[in-house]
Design a protein around this motif. Sequence first.
Motif, PDB file in Angstrom:
ATOM      1  N   ASP A 188      44.815  36.923  39.574  1.00  0.00           N
ATOM      2  CA  ASP A 188      45.172  38.132  38.821  1.00  0.00           C
ATOM      3  C   ASP A 188      44.403  38.185  37.500  1.00  0.00           C
ATOM      4  O   ASP A 188      43.937  39.261  37.082  1.00  0.00           O
ATOM      5  N   THR A 189      44.279  37.035  36.841  1.00  0.00           N
ATOM      6  CA  THR A 189      43.536  36.982  35.578  1.00  0.00           C
ATOM      7  C   THR A 189      42.078  37.380  35.792  1.00  0.00           C
ATOM      8  O   THR A 189      41.514  38.172  35.019  1.00  0.00           O
ATOM      9  N   SER A 201      40.827  39.164  38.251  1.00  0.00           N
ATOM     10  CA  SER A 201      40.751  40.577  38.650  1.00  0.00           C
ATOM     11  C   SER A 201      40.854  41.495  37.442  1.00  0.00           C
ATOM     12  O   SER A 201      40.121  42.490  37.334  1.00  0.00           O
ATOM     13  N   ARG A 202      41.751  41.173  36.516  1.00  0.00           N
ATOM     14  CA  ARG A 202      41.878  42.015  35.313  1.00  0.00           C
ATOM     15  C   ARG A 202      40.604  41.955  34.481  1.00  0.00           C
ATOM     16  O   ARG A 202      40.149  42.967  33.939  1.00  0.00           O
ATOM     17  N   TRP A 203      39.999  40.767  34.395  1.00  0.00           N
ATOM     18  CA  TRP A 203      38.772  40.656  33.620  1.00  0.00           C
ATOM     19  C   TRP A 203      37.655  41.463  34.270  1.00  0.00           C
ATOM     20  O   TRP A 203      36.917  42.179  33.577  1.00  0.00           O
ATOM     21  N   ALA A 233      37.889  44.060  36.093  1.00  0.00           N
ATOM     22  CA  ALA A 233      38.149  45.498  35.972  1.00  0.00           C
ATOM     23  C   ALA A 233      37.669  46.058  34.640  1.00  0.00           C
ATOM     24  O   ALA A 233      37.401  47.263  34.525  1.00  0.00           O
ATOM     25  N   ARG A 234      37.532  45.194  33.644  1.00  0.00           N
ATOM     26  CA  ARG A 234      37.091  45.644  32.320  1.00  0.00           C
ATOM     27  C   ARG A 234      35.576  45.561  32.160  1.00  0.00           C
ATOM     28  O   ARG A 234      35.044  45.955  31.122  1.00  0.00           O
TER      29      ARG A 234
END
Length: 496
Positions: free
Chosen positions: A340-341, A343-345, A347-348
């Motif tokens: 999840d970490t 994936s969030r990175w 996405a940015r």
Amino acid sequence: MGCETRVKGWIRLAAALAGLSLLAGCGARNDEGPVLVSVIGGTPTPVDPNRIPPGPAQSALLGATAQGLVAFDATGQVEPGLAERWIVTDDGLSYIFRLRRLRWDNGKPVTATEVARHLRAAIAAGSRNPLKHALEAIDEIVVITPEVLEIRLSTPRPPLLQLLAQPELAILAGGKGLGPFRATAHKGYVTLDPLPEPVDADEDPAPIPPERSLVLRGERTALAVARFANRDIDLVLGGSAADLAIARVANLPARQLRFDLADGLFGLAVVQQDGFLKDAANRRALAMAVDRQAIVNAFAVPGWQPAVAILPARFRSSADPALPDWAALPLDSRRQTANDTVSRWRARQSGGMPPLRLALPDAPGSAMLFAMIAADWRSIGIETTRVAFDADADIRLVDRVAPADSAIWYLAALACPAPGACDPAVADAIRAVRASPTLAERGPRLAAADAAVTLSAAYIPIARPIRWSLVAPRLNQFRENPRAVHPLDRLRGKAN
């Protein structure tokens, strides 16, 4: 060298060593004659450790031919060296040593002035001694009498004796030490003959039995293992996890492959903290994804355990070793959180992410370690490429045995994994530890520094380091120990 070529090379080596193991019993090894020793890496040439950091074979030669104020015994415990006894003041700020009655080769007595001069050189501004920074608490070295000297500290350092027992702090005069052996250099090897005891005795020394002498050489792992498998040498020292597979394929009898479960660091240091690795949360994601139990299982070293804490014990910290906040989670949960970490990175970001460059030694154990770590990180969406150990890298293997039971050694070793990769909070915490005037104040500051280094996630612990040796049955006094030290005069009988 490509991966396929490297693998084929290891296969050919395994076949050769397996053939040699079938010849066990046909070589020259017996219970008479000098003990023949090979140290993995480098050449056993004499060096002044204050000028040139010694390699493994050079350290073995130093330990054999020169003594410090104190020394290590076969179990890694401190015993007298040049000093016959010592006292430590109640506040831990003063160590007072009384020297034994000893003489140099030229017949002159060993004095506290000479010992103090050499120790001052080890901590001088221009010193290249590997232990220089571990000795930063030494404030003054004072000669009290010709036989007595005092080491005064600015802050207490309980592991000081363990540091003084290291070969890097052996006392030299004119490039020579005080035994227990005298070295004679030959092309490619060194012979070591025991000095008579006591060294200042007036009577003629007794003849030295051949088995009390040694022959010391430094060489590549494969050659050392092949010599041992063919019974041409008695002892191989200095093996690590990286080259353990080479010893394993020799298929030696039980108890000839011996392991030190050493104190120290075995893990991954983040040496380029930019891009994905700039964010501590991303570094923690990498740490969460590693299956440490699978790694130690793959190496199959008896008693080897995974580690998630930096410190192996409290030492003198006021708290137990700091654990990351994910330590109690099962592996699947850790990997989901790490994924999840990542994936969030992603996405940015507007572009792709290059593979992380992981630097490992060129050895079969490194190939296995890389394959497992790369698979672990691929499970959370991170690709990895392997680079040479001395190449530019993002992450580099750390495999170091601790010289002493010192929390600050662990923490300081990780404060700045590379130039420009220093966490200010960690640096401030370590400075506070070093400025502690008392042990009572030092304990909480050590705990805070441990927590800061752990939170930074610039180091990914895997386990404690292992060191392996190959030991012939005649060396009946060889002992495994957490210091991974094996004095060459403590290998068989009362002394060599």
